[in-house]
Design an enzyme around this catalytic site. Sequence first.
Site, short mmCIF file in Angstrom:
data_model
loop_
_atom_site.label_atom_id
_atom_site.label_comp_id
_atom_site.label_asym_id
_atom_site.label_seq_id
_atom_site.Cartn_x
_atom_site.Cartn_y
_atom_site.Cartn_z
N ASP A 39 -2.45 -23.22 -12.40
CA ASP A 39 -3.43 -24.01 -13.14
C ASP A 39 -4.11 -25.01 -12.21
O ASP A 39 -3.50 -25.49 -11.26
CB ASP A 39 -2.72 -24.73 -14.29
CG ASP A 39 -3.69 -25.22 -15.36
OD1 ASP A 39 -4.90 -24.90 -15.27
OD2 ASP A 39 -3.24 -25.92 -16.28
N ASN A 66 -7.73 -16.06 -22.20
CA ASN A 66 -8.77 -16.32 -21.20
C ASN A 66 -10.07 -15.55 -21.45
O ASN A 66 -11.12 -15.90 -20.92
CB ASN A 66 -8.28 -16.02 -19.77
CG ASN A 66 -7.34 -17.07 -19.20
OD1 ASN A 66 -6.52 -16.78 -18.35
ND2 ASN A 66 -7.45 -18.30 -19.68
C1 FPP Z 1 -6.24 -21.73 -14.28
O1 FPP Z 1 -7.17 -22.60 -13.70
C2 FPP Z 1 -6.26 -20.43 -13.66
C3 FPP Z 1 -6.68 -19.28 -14.26
C4 FPP Z 1 -7.24 -19.22 -15.62
C5 FPP Z 1 -6.60 -18.00 -13.62
C6 FPP Z 1 -5.80 -17.91 -12.37
C7 FPP Z 1 -6.51 -16.98 -11.53
C8 FPP Z 1 -6.49 -16.94 -10.17
C9 FPP Z 1 -5.63 -17.78 -9.33
C10 FPP Z 1 -7.39 -16.00 -9.46
C11 FPP Z 1 -7.22 -14.55 -9.81
C12 FPP Z 1 -5.84 -14.06 -9.63
C13 FPP Z 1 -5.49 -13.00 -8.87
C14 FPP Z 1 -4.08 -12.55 -8.89
C15 FPP Z 1 -6.41 -12.27 -8.02
P1 FPP Z 1 -8.24 -23.29 -14.65
O2 FPP Z 1 -9.53 -22.59 -14.44
O3 FPP Z 1 -7.76 -23.30 -16.07
O4 FPP Z 1 -8.25 -24.73 -14.07
P2 FPP Z 1 -8.65 -26.07 -14.85
O5 FPP Z 1 -7.60 -26.27 -15.91
O6 FPP Z 1 -8.59 -27.10 -13.77
O7 FPP Z 1 -10.02 -25.86 -15.41
#
Ligand code: FPP
Length: 254
Positions: free
Chosen positions: A23, A71
């Site tokens: 996250d 998501n």
């Molecule tokens: C949360 O950060 C993360 C995600 C929703 C997705 C995680 C994805 C990756 C690390 C990249 C793709 C993965 C692979 C395995 C290729 P957020 O966007 O919710 O962060 P925020 O809460 O700060 O907005």
Amino acid sequence: MPHASKAPAERTAVPRHVAIIMDGNGRWARQRGLPRIEGHRRGVETVRTVTFAARDLGVKMLTLYAFSAENWNRPKDEVGALMGLLELYLRKELRTFVRDRVRLMTIGRTEDLPAGVRRHLAATVEATKAFTDYTLVLALNYGSRTEAADAARGYAAAVCSGSQKLDDASWEAFARHLYTSGMPDPDLVIRTSGETRVSNFLLLQAAYAEFFFTPVLWPDFTKADLAAAIADYARRERRYGLTSEQVNPAAAAE
Ligand code: FPP
């Protein structure tokens, strides 16, 4: 009937299975005045680093929450960009996984992912299925509640077909229908970015897991951060519903 899923005697300092809620990509980008997708791009770099860091530290299985069932509700361009990053990642990693003997598995409703992602996933899962030392599990289109619903359907079908007796209901029989069937439960669940929620991740499997929350945003998460989480885990006493004296009779006798 005792219900501890793992005997205390099996305790080790290094968690066999670590699961991570990655996250903070969006906040990492915002802090730098960058588009959110830049945070995800950097997040993929962290995925690469942590995959091998975990193995170096003695972990046998690493599960990463890469895309939740919820998501899909993000803005369309962000979902499209995440799917593009995932496909690119899989295309690049296949050779690395084969060379470094990393087994790739998935949990979640992968059948709903775009065709290109599914194709690369299937190829990588197939090409690495014989490796037994270390496994990377990607949770993709994953949510514990949809998993429970899918498992209930599978369990009910087994009862209807006669392969499962209704009166023999047990956790073990039900767990065979979860996406994680055959995998060990997570010992340690880490969430980055300072949030302290579980967000529909491995709710049933993490029944006896230890949790570690860190303020570090996922793109900044390093091998040292993972080592710190594992060191913290090693200091804890997992009791599985028993008393401290039962779990550690030698210390109690001192
Ligand atoms: C949360 O950060 C993360 C995600 C929703 C997705 C995680 C994805 C990756 C690390 C990249 C793709 C993965 C692979 C395995 C290729 P957020 O966007 O919710 O962060 P925020 O809460 O700060 O907005």
